[in-house]
Design a protein around this motif. Structure first.
Motif, PDB file in Angstrom:
ATOM      1  N   GLY A   1       0.802  -1.218   0.000  1.00 18.80           N
ATOM      2  CA  GLY A   1       0.000   0.000   0.000  1.00 18.80           C
ATOM      3  C   GLY A   1       0.833   1.266   0.000  1.00 18.80           C
ATOM      4  N   ASP A   2       2.157   1.131  -0.076  1.00 18.30           N
ATOM      5  CA  ASP A   2       3.060   2.287  -0.074  1.00 18.30           C
ATOM      6  C   ASP A   2       3.303   2.738  -1.507  1.00 18.30           C
ATOM      7  N   ILE A   3       3.079   4.016  -1.787  1.00 21.29           N
ATOM      8  CA  ILE A   3       3.219   4.532  -3.148  1.00 21.29           C
ATOM      9  C   ILE A   3       4.662   4.417  -3.641  1.00 21.29           C
ATOM     10  N   MET A   4       5.628   4.517  -2.738  1.00 23.20           N
ATOM     11  CA  MET A   4       7.032   4.394  -3.135  1.00 23.20           C
ATOM     12  C   MET A   4       7.360   2.949  -3.514  1.00 23.20           C
ATOM     13  N   ASP A   5       6.716   1.986  -2.875  1.00 20.16           N
ATOM     14  CA  ASP A   5       6.892   0.584  -3.270  1.00 20.16           C
ATOM     15  C   ASP A   5       6.324   0.357  -4.671  1.00 20.16           C
ATOM     16  N   ALA A   6       5.173   0.958  -4.961  1.00 19.84           N
ATOM     17  CA  ALA A   6       4.584   0.843  -6.297  1.00 19.84           C
ATOM     18  C   ALA A   6       5.498   1.497  -7.333  1.00 19.84           C
ATOM     19  N   ALA A   7       6.105   2.633  -6.964  1.00 22.08           N
ATOM     20  CA  ALA A   7       7.050   3.295  -7.867  1.00 22.08           C
ATOM     21  C   ALA A   7       8.268   2.411  -8.116  1.00 22.08           C
ATOM     22  N   MET A   8       8.709   1.678  -7.090  1.00 24.40           N
ATOM     23  CA  MET A   8       9.844   0.772  -7.247  1.00 24.40           C
ATOM     24  C   MET A   8       9.502  -0.344  -8.233  1.00 24.40           C
ATOM     25  N   VAL A   9       8.276  -0.853  -8.162  1.00 27.13           N
ATOM     26  CA  VAL A   9       7.840  -1.890  -9.104  1.00 27.13           C
ATOM     27  C   VAL A   9       7.908  -1.341 -10.532  1.00 27.13           C
ATOM     28  N   ILE A  10       7.402  -0.128 -10.737  1.00 29.43           N
ATOM     29  CA  ILE A  10       7.436   0.488 -12.071  1.00 29.43           C
ATOM     30  C   ILE A  10       8.878   0.686 -12.523  1.00 29.43           C
ATOM     31  N   SER A  11       9.715   1.205 -11.640  1.00 25.45           N
ATOM     32  CA  SER A  11      11.115   1.443 -11.970  1.00 25.45           C
ATOM     33  C   SER A  11      11.820   0.145 -12.363  1.00 25.45           C
ATOM     34  N   ASN A  12      11.662  -0.884 -11.547  1.00 27.60           N
ATOM     35  CA  ASN A  12      12.313  -2.169 -11.816  1.00 27.60           C
ATOM     36  C   ASN A  12      11.815  -2.802 -13.109  1.00 27.60           C
ATOM     37  N   LEU A  13      10.503  -2.803 -13.296  1.00 31.86           N
ATOM     38  CA  LEU A  13       9.950  -3.461 -14.485  1.00 31.86           C
ATOM     39  C   LEU A  13      10.204  -2.659 -15.748  1.00 31.86           C
ATOM     40  N   THR A  14      10.256  -1.341 -15.644  1.00 30.96           N
ATOM     41  CA  THR A  14      10.591  -0.519 -16.803  1.00 30.96           C
ATOM     42  C   THR A  14      12.032  -0.791 -17.236  1.00 30.96           C
ATOM     43  N   SER A  15      12.934  -0.899 -16.257  1.00 28.99           N
ATOM     44  CA  SER A  15      14.329  -1.239 -16.559  1.00 28.99           C
ATOM     45  C   SER A  15      14.413  -2.616 -17.201  1.00 28.99           C
ATOM     46  N   LYS A  16      13.703  -3.563 -16.615  1.00 32.15           N
ATOM     47  CA  LYS A  16      13.720  -4.941 -17.119  1.00 32.15           C
ATOM     48  C   LYS A  16      13.155  -5.005 -18.540  1.00 32.15           C
ATOM     49  N   GLU A  17      12.081  -4.250 -18.769  1.00 37.99           N
ATOM     50  CA  GLU A  17      11.442  -4.238 -20.087  1.00 37.99           C
ATOM     51  C   GLU A  17      12.421  -3.740 -21.151  1.00 37.99           C
ATOM     52  N   GLY A  18      13.242  -2.753 -20.803  1.00 36.18           N
ATOM     53  CA  GLY A  18      14.223  -2.209 -21.734  1.00 36.18           C
ATOM     54  C   GLY A  18      15.334  -3.194 -22.061  1.00 36.18           C
ATOM     55  N   GLU A  19      15.592  -4.137 -21.160  1.00 42.53           N
ATOM     56  CA  GLU A  19      16.655  -5.132 -21.363  1.00 42.53           C
ATOM     57  C   GLU A  19      16.193  -6.319 -22.207  1.00 42.53           C
ATOM     58  N   ARG A  20      14.916  -6.553 -22.231  1.00 39.98           N
ATOM     59  CA  ARG A  20      14.391  -7.751 -22.894  1.00 39.98           C
ATOM     60  C   ARG A  20      13.946  -7.433 -24.319  1.00 39.98           C
ATOM     61  N   THR A  21      14.318  -8.298 -25.230  1.00 40.58           N
ATOM     62  CA  THR A  21      13.937  -8.082 -26.628  1.00 40.58           C
ATOM     63  C   THR A  21      12.488  -8.472 -26.892  1.00 40.58           C
ATOM     64  N   ASN A  22      11.953  -9.380 -26.104  1.00 33.73           N
ATOM     65  CA  ASN A  22      10.581  -9.823 -26.338  1.00 33.73           C
ATOM     66  C   ASN A  22       9.604  -9.320 -25.269  1.00 33.73           C
ATOM     67  N   GLY A  23       9.941  -8.254 -24.571  1.00 31.81           N
ATOM     68  CA  GLY A  23       9.022  -7.653 -23.601  1.00 31.81           C
ATOM     69  C   GLY A  23       8.966  -8.394 -22.282  1.00 31.81           C
ATOM     70  N   LEU A  24       8.057  -7.967 -21.438  1.00 33.10           N
ATOM     71  CA  LEU A  24       7.915  -8.541 -20.103  1.00 33.10           C
ATOM     72  C   LEU A  24       7.056  -9.804 -20.123  1.00 33.10           C
ATOM     73  N   HIS A  25       7.283 -10.657 -19.121  1.00 33.78           N
ATOM     74  CA  HIS A  25       6.415 -11.821 -18.915  1.00 33.78           C
ATOM     75  C   HIS A  25       5.018 -11.319 -18.544  1.00 33.78           C
ATOM     76  N   MET A  26       4.027 -12.159 -18.737  1.00 36.22           N
ATOM     77  CA  MET A  26       2.634 -11.774 -18.481  1.00 36.22           C
ATOM     78  C   MET A  26       2.436 -11.289 -17.045  1.00 36.22           C
TER      79      MET A  26
END
Length: 164
Positions: free
Chosen positions: A100-125
């Motif tokens: 329920g912490d907005i900064m934790d949600a921001a961390m999820v976005i930050s991590n997954l955005t970084s991960k998405e940029g590294e992957r050629t076929n996008g993120l897992h479902m």
């Protein structure tokens, strides 16, 4: 505690407004319930007053915390190996979102955005679902903190989660 009209955040549901406090008689016991409306997903929740502390219900962030949120949304420098980059982190992300912490949600976005940029076929479902949940969670709070439209709140996330 909370009163009618307060803007609050309920973990995993996002931000809403306390519309009413109702007294209900349940099995002979009178209990007060907070009636919270979540405008982004059009859901109304009744939360017993005696469960508020353990539920994680909190007031929305202050406008002065928006800059901190913008910084938290920035993609992180990734040091993951190719093997780790392919592994979905859905459990860790779900745990962060449930806090329920907005900064934790921001961390999820930050991590997954970084991960998405590294992957050629996008993120897992599951990662895509968690990214969408994190965005929706933050959007619901931004709409109430800064009186933004849904589109403006999503644009704030997009603008601040781009790589440097």
């Amino acid at each position: 505690m909370f009163k009618v009209g307060d803007h609050v955040v309920y973990p995993y549901h996002g931000a809403g407004t306390i519309q009413d406090i109702e007294e209900k008689d349940i099995l002979g016991e009178k209990l007060n319930y907070f009636v919270v409306f979540f405008p982004l997903n059009h859901v109304t929740l009744m939360l017993p007053e005696n469960r508020v502390k353990t539920s994680g219900l909190r007031k929305i962030i202050q406008p002065k915390q928006i800059d901190e949120l913008a910084t938290a949304l920035k993609p992180t420098e990734s040091s993951t190996s190719k093997k780790d980059a392919a592994r979905p982190y859905s459990k860790e992300n779900e745990t962060l979102l449930k806090s329920g912490d907005i900064m934790d949600a921001a961390m999820v976005i930050s991590n997954l955005t970084s991960k998405e940029g590294e992957r050629t076929n996008g993120l897992h479902m599951e990662d895509r679902k968690n990214l969408d949940r994190a965005k929706q969670f933050i959007v619901s709070e931004l709409m109430l903190v800064n009186d933004l439209s849904e589109e403006e709140a999503y644009q704030f996330i997009t603008d601040n989660s781009k790589g440097a």
